[in-house]
Design an enzyme around this catalytic site. Structure first.
Site, PDB file in Angstrom:
ATOM      1  N   LYS A 196      59.503  73.335 -23.924  1.00 64.31           N
ATOM      2  CA  LYS A 196      59.550  71.921 -23.550  1.00 64.31           C
ATOM      3  C   LYS A 196      59.025  71.089 -24.716  1.00 64.31           C
ATOM      4  O   LYS A 196      58.061  71.493 -25.386  1.00 64.31           O
ATOM      5  CB  LYS A 196      58.704  71.699 -22.296  1.00 64.31           C
ATOM      6  CG  LYS A 196      58.796  70.307 -21.691  1.00 64.31           C
ATOM      7  CD  LYS A 196      58.014  70.233 -20.379  1.00 64.31           C
ATOM      8  CE  LYS A 196      58.121  68.869 -19.716  1.00 64.31           C
ATOM      9  NZ  LYS A 196      57.398  68.817 -18.423  1.00 64.31           N
ATOM     10  N   SER A 256      60.073  67.189 -14.465  1.00 65.57           N
ATOM     11  CA  SER A 256      60.418  66.710 -15.792  1.00 65.57           C
ATOM     12  C   SER A 256      60.846  67.816 -16.764  1.00 65.57           C
ATOM     13  O   SER A 256      61.446  67.508 -17.796  1.00 65.57           O
ATOM     14  CB  SER A 256      59.225  65.970 -16.391  1.00 65.57           C
ATOM     15  OG  SER A 256      58.140  66.851 -16.588  1.00 65.57           O
ATOM     16  N   SER A 260      56.639  69.660 -12.077  1.00 64.48           N
ATOM     17  CA  SER A 260      57.660  69.644 -13.133  1.00 64.48           C
ATOM     18  C   SER A 260      58.128  70.998 -13.648  1.00 64.48           C
ATOM     19  O   SER A 260      59.084  71.048 -14.414  1.00 64.48           O
ATOM     20  CB  SER A 260      57.175  68.814 -14.315  1.00 64.48           C
ATOM     21  OG  SER A 260      57.358  67.463 -14.014  1.00 64.48           O
TER      22      SER A 260
HETATM   23  N1  GLN Z   1      57.692  64.080 -10.653  1.00 64.06           N
HETATM   24  C1  GLN Z   1      56.304  63.973 -10.927  1.00 64.06           C
HETATM   25  C2  GLN Z   1      56.045  62.721 -11.751  1.00 64.06           C
HETATM   26  O1  GLN Z   1      56.963  62.030 -12.020  1.00 64.06           O
HETATM   27  C3  GLN Z   1      55.785  65.199 -11.593  1.00 64.06           C
HETATM   28  C4  GLN Z   1      55.893  65.218 -13.055  1.00 64.06           C
HETATM   29  C5  GLN Z   1      55.261  66.422 -13.706  1.00 64.06           C
HETATM   30  O2  GLN Z   1      54.894  67.399 -13.046  1.00 64.06           O
HETATM   31  N2  GLN Z   1      55.096  66.331 -15.015  1.00 64.06           N
HETATM   32  O3  GLN Z   1      54.957  62.423 -12.121  1.00 64.06           O
END
Ligand code: GLN
Length: 446
Positions: free
Chosen positions: A52, A127, A151
């Site tokens: 990532k 994400s 994410s």
């Molecule tokens: N969807 C969640 C957010 O937008 C989780 C994001 C994540 O785990 N980085 O914050």
């Protein structure tokens, strides 16, 4: 490594998982590794991996999918990168994500939208959407994502692959660009549970560069894959099959529970009474921490710098205005508000209290049960463009993943069927530092 690049050339024009590929360096490293004696090679030796793009890589661009870091080339490797190198793995590139890991669809990348390999009209989740899509599309067999509120698990579910969010402190966060430090964890994404167990074993452990990393010994996770889950006690929180969870998701979980029962486990319904507060609690805490963490991007120390400015204030202001995307700005505003002198008692301090109650809910259940099982997501994947403007729906749909980060416990998502050709995920949540039990049950189920 060659096969990996062949596949990337074949499919990444459609899937768009990679932001950067490192073909020349990767092939040179693979050739070098070929010369090493067979005896010293571990199980991950020579295998390609994608990372990532919020995990820093020495000499390789690390953008966090943000214009702010579009040309940022780190001068050191994250601890996890050092560890995968020690294991003999080969980094083939950096993977797309929502900007600074804020989002659930990968549509908030400043550079490209990643598509779900099962159906290109759909999002891969987020994400870590690039990390999950690259594995699902067979571009790599291993990737690393990060999970602050789901994410790793949610994109793994949407892409039909295995994703683990380990216990807070299990893996060093040194070199992971911080979103919300008390919630962030790096996590492995793979096709199989065994691969996942191997990769976690390689990257876990204490690190003097991250004082929150745990000194707990790292077990041999592969040894946990016995296939035997007889007598295992499963808790199914009624809130995980309640309001907002779609009928096909509920059915996939009840089907999975039948499989687990046939393997000798038993299950009972339980309640996590504070679960309904988890999304608002998560958004207050994560945005507060983000507003503080992202203050380092000031146009001076890192990344994007606005041109033709008249004074220092304008330099800060315009660099952040032009460098950050809308979702990131929104989170910074929420967080700044929640921490402000007038509101922090009602928002930040209250959220911290609710966080303690959510953690206690989990602790109560784990007094009697070995593992919690439920869906990873409330619905099947969305069409690209379908929910991007609807933040509230997206935030609410994090309700099944964010409580895990708030409590700091580990959780894994494994594929559990399809809805109209798109994958669904089964989430298994464990006690602190009990990833081994999660791998055991996930492996028996898979
Ligand atoms: N969807 C969640 C957010 O937008 C989780 C994001 C994540 O785990 N980085 O914050």
């Amino acid at each position: 490594t060659e096969a990996s690049f062949t596949r990337i050339t074949e499919v990444d024009g459609d899937v768009q998982a990679f932001l950067t590929t490192t073909r020349d360096e990767a092939l040179a490293r693979a050739e070098q590794l070929d010369k090493e004696p067979i005896e010293g090679r571990g199980p991950l030796f020579g295998l390609p991996i994608g990372l990532k793009d919020n995990i820093v890589t020495k000499g390789i661009k690390t953008t966090c999918a943000s214009k702010m870091l579009e040309d940022f080339v780190p001068i050191y490797d994250a601890t996890v990168v050092e560890k995968i190198n020690e294991a003999g793995m080969v980094t083939v590139g950096k993977l797309n994500m929502d900007e600074f890991a804020m989002g659930s669809t990968t549509e908030h990348s400043a550079f490209q939208t990643t598509h779900n390999p099962w159906n290109l009209d759909y999002v891969p989740g987020g994400s870590s959407g690039g990390s999950a899509a690259a594995v699902a599309a067979g571009e790599v067999l291993f990737s690393l994502g990060s999970d602050t509120g789901g994410s790793v698990r949610q994109p793994a579910a949407f892409c039909g692959v295995v994703g683990m969010k380990p216990t807070a402190g299990r893996i060093s966060r040194s070199g992971l660009v911080a979103f919300a430090s008390s919630l962030d964890q790096i996590g492995p994404i793979t096709k199989t549970v065994e691969d996942n167990a191997l990769l976690l074993g390689a990257i876990a452990g204490i690190d003097h560069r991250d004082s929150s990393s745990s000194p707990q010994a790292v077990p041999d996770y592969r040894a946990a894959l016995t296939g035997d889950i007889k007598g295992m006690k499963i808790a199914v929180p009624k809130e995980y099959l309640g309001e907002g969870v779609s009928a096909e998701v509920k059915k996939s979980v009840t089907d999975a529970l039948k499989v687990l029962e046939s393997l000798g486990a038993s299950w009972e319904e339980v309640s996590l009474p504070h679960l309904k507060y988890s999304s608002p609690t998560y958004y207050v805490i994560s945005s507060s921490e983000a507003s503080s963490n992202l203050s380092r991007f000031d146009g001076i120390r890192y990344g994007y710098r606005a041109e033709n400015v008249q004074n220092l204030n304008e330099l800060y202001l315009r660099s952040r205005q032009e460098g950050f995307g809308d979702e990131v700005k929104k989170r910074i505003l929420y967080g700044t508000y929640a921490l402000s002198a007038d509101h922090h008692k009602d928002l930040y301090v209250k959220a911290m209290k609710v966080r303690a109650l959510i953690a206690q809910d989990f602790a109560n259940v784990f007094e009697k049960y070995d593992v919690i099982v439920g869906p990873t997501t409330a619905t099947a994947p969305y069409k690209i463009g379908q929910v991007i403007e609807d933040s509230l729906t997206l935030y609410a749909n994090d309700m099944l993943t964010v409580p895990v980060n708030l409590a700091g416990v580990p959780a894994i998502s494994v594929p559990c069927g399809f809805s109209e050709g798109l994958p669904l995920g089964l989430q298994m949540i464990g006690k602190h530092f009990d990833e081994a039990t999660l791998y055991r049950i996930a492996h028996a189920y898979e």
